[in-house]
Design a protein around this motif. Structure first.
Motif, mmCIF file in Angstrom:
data_model
loop_
_atom_site.group_PDB
_atom_site.id
_atom_site.type_symbol
_atom_site.label_atom_id
_atom_site.label_comp_id
_atom_site.label_asym_id
_atom_site.label_seq_id
_atom_site.Cartn_x
_atom_site.Cartn_y
_atom_site.Cartn_z
ATOM 1 N N LYS A 70 0.847 -1.188 0.000
ATOM 2 C CA LYS A 70 0.000 0.000 0.000
ATOM 3 C C LYS A 70 0.884 1.240 0.000
ATOM 4 N N ARG A 71 0.568 2.173 -0.901
ATOM 5 C CA ARG A 71 1.273 3.454 -0.984
ATOM 6 C C ARG A 71 0.386 4.499 -0.330
ATOM 7 N N ASN A 72 0.920 5.246 0.628
ATOM 8 C CA ASN A 72 0.184 6.271 1.367
ATOM 9 C C ASN A 72 0.693 7.638 0.945
ATOM 10 N N PHE A 73 -0.233 8.535 0.588
ATOM 11 C CA PHE A 73 0.170 9.819 0.042
ATOM 12 C C PHE A 73 -0.810 10.916 0.428
ATOM 13 N N CYS A 74 -0.385 12.162 0.241
ATOM 14 C CA CYS A 74 -1.229 13.322 0.504
ATOM 15 C C CYS A 74 -2.177 13.513 -0.674
ATOM 16 N N ALA A 75 -3.481 13.550 -0.402
ATOM 17 C CA ALA A 75 -4.481 13.721 -1.457
ATOM 18 C C ALA A 75 -4.480 15.146 -2.012
ATOM 19 N N THR A 76 -3.940 16.096 -1.274
ATOM 20 C CA THR A 76 -3.915 17.485 -1.729
ATOM 21 C C THR A 76 -2.792 17.736 -2.729
ATOM 22 N N CYS A 77 -1.561 17.378 -2.369
ATOM 23 C CA CYS A 77 -0.418 17.683 -3.246
ATOM 24 C C CYS A 77 0.132 16.451 -3.965
ATOM 25 N N GLY A 78 -0.299 15.269 -3.573
ATOM 26 C CA GLY A 78 0.135 14.042 -4.235
ATOM 27 C C GLY A 78 1.452 13.468 -3.758
ATOM 28 N N THR A 79 2.098 14.096 -2.792
ATOM 29 C CA THR A 79 3.385 13.604 -2.307
ATOM 30 C C THR A 79 3.236 12.232 -1.659
ATOM 31 N N PRO A 80 4.014 11.237 -2.104
ATOM 32 C CA PRO A 80 4.007 9.942 -1.419
ATOM 33 C C PRO A 80 4.715 10.091 -0.068
ATOM 34 N N ILE A 81 4.105 9.565 0.978
ATOM 35 C CA ILE A 81 4.669 9.691 2.328
ATOM 36 C C ILE A 81 5.368 8.403 2.751
ATOM 37 N N PHE A 82 4.647 7.270 2.665
ATOM 38 C CA PHE A 82 5.247 5.994 3.051
ATOM 39 C C PHE A 82 4.532 4.839 2.372
ATOM 40 N N ASN A 83 5.241 3.721 2.306
ATOM 41 C CA ASN A 83 4.680 2.461 1.822
ATOM 42 C C ASN A 83 4.634 1.487 2.986
ATOM 43 N N SER A 84 3.696 0.557 2.890
ATOM 44 C CA SER A 84 3.644 -0.521 3.876
ATOM 45 C C SER A 84 3.330 -1.831 3.167
ATOM 46 N N ASN A 85 3.839 -2.911 3.716
ATOM 47 C CA ASN A 85 3.601 -4.252 3.212
ATOM 48 C C ASN A 85 3.613 -5.182 4.415
ATOM 49 N N PRO A 86 2.441 -5.398 5.049
ATOM 50 C CA PRO A 86 2.391 -6.190 6.270
ATOM 51 C C PRO A 86 2.684 -7.673 6.070
ATOM 52 N N HIS A 87 2.748 -8.123 4.830
ATOM 53 C CA HIS A 87 3.041 -9.531 4.571
ATOM 54 C C HIS A 87 4.541 -9.789 4.521
ATOM 55 N N THR A 88 5.248 -9.005 3.722
ATOM 56 C CA THR A 88 6.680 -9.213 3.536
ATOM 57 C C THR A 88 7.510 -8.437 4.553
ATOM 58 N N TYR A 89 7.073 -7.222 4.893
ATOM 59 C CA TYR A 89 7.828 -6.359 5.808
ATOM 60 C C TYR A 89 6.964 -5.995 7.007
ATOM 61 N N ARG A 90 6.518 -7.010 7.708
ATOM 62 C CA ARG A 90 5.636 -6.833 8.862
ATOM 63 C C ARG A 90 6.259 -5.887 9.894
ATOM 64 N N GLY A 91 5.461 -4.891 10.301
ATOM 65 C CA GLY A 91 5.891 -3.975 11.347
ATOM 66 C C GLY A 91 6.792 -2.845 10.874
ATOM 67 N N LEU A 92 6.956 -2.688 9.547
ATOM 68 C CA LEU A 92 7.839 -1.659 9.033
ATOM 69 C C LEU A 92 7.080 -0.662 8.169
ATOM 70 N N ALA A 93 7.552 0.572 8.166
ATOM 71 C CA ALA A 93 7.061 1.610 7.260
ATOM 72 C C ALA A 93 8.259 2.101 6.465
ATOM 73 N N MET A 94 8.059 2.279 5.167
ATOM 74 C CA MET A 94 9.114 2.755 4.277
ATOM 75 C C MET A 94 8.800 4.206 3.927
ATOM 76 N N LEU A 95 9.453 5.135 4.617
ATOM 77 C CA LEU A 95 9.231 6.566 4.385
ATOM 78 C C LEU A 95 9.962 6.996 3.128
ATOM 79 N N TYR A 96 9.302 7.766 2.286
ATOM 80 C CA TYR A 96 9.976 8.294 1.101
ATOM 81 C C TYR A 96 11.024 9.301 1.557
ATOM 82 N N LEU A 97 12.265 9.051 1.171
ATOM 83 C CA LEU A 97 13.398 9.859 1.630
ATOM 84 C C LEU A 97 13.202 11.351 1.378
ATOM 85 N N GLY A 98 12.610 11.721 0.247
ATOM 86 C CA GLY A 98 12.426 13.129 -0.080
ATOM 87 C C GLY A 98 11.496 13.875 0.850
#
Length: 126
Positions: A70-98
């Motif tokens: 799942k890709r999580n982003f701001c609906a106003t400006c479209g900036t991606p904030i973080f991705n999550s994958n509870p199956h492969t990377y359980r308990g982790l959030a991948m924050l977009y470096l920018g």
């Protein structure tokens, strides 16, 4: 590594992390390239339990990239904030470096060229 915090481009979605990042990753896999339209994506990997969106919940939206990711982003400006994958990377959030404030202090330690990644090691999981 320092504790990251950041926001989307318009500033409505803001987040903080209450502990140090686990790793910084530059991923070249096909899924990351197709999600961003760029040759790679850079992420700051943190534990979900240490990650909190502090403002902008009402504009934070998500898109199911796959049945697992799942890709999580701001609906106003479209900036991606973080991705999550509870199956492969359980308990982790991948924050977009920018989105991380002072992102130049976070240097990728790992370059991933395939679709799965072994967090905490310096190699790919094939």
């Amino acid at each position: 590594m320092i504790e990251p915090f950041g926001s989307c481009k318009c500033g409505q979605v803001q987040y903080k992390v209450s502990n140090r990042a686990l790793q910084v990753v530059a991923c070249h896999c096909g899924m990351c390239r197709s999600m961003t339209g760029a040759p790679l994506s850079s992420y700051v990997v943190v534990k979900e339990e240490h990650f909190a969106v502090t403002s902008g919940h009402e504009v934070l939206t998500s898109y199911a990239v796959t049945d697992r990711t799942k890709r999580n982003f701001c609906a106003t400006c479209g900036t991606p904030i973080f991705n999550s994958n509870p199956h492969t990377y359980r308990g982790l959030a991948m924050l977009y470096l920018g989105t991380v404030v002072d992102h130049e202090n976070f240097v990728p330690e790992l370059r991933n060229l395939c679709s799965s990644l072994e967090i905490g090691s310096h190699g790919s999981k094939h």
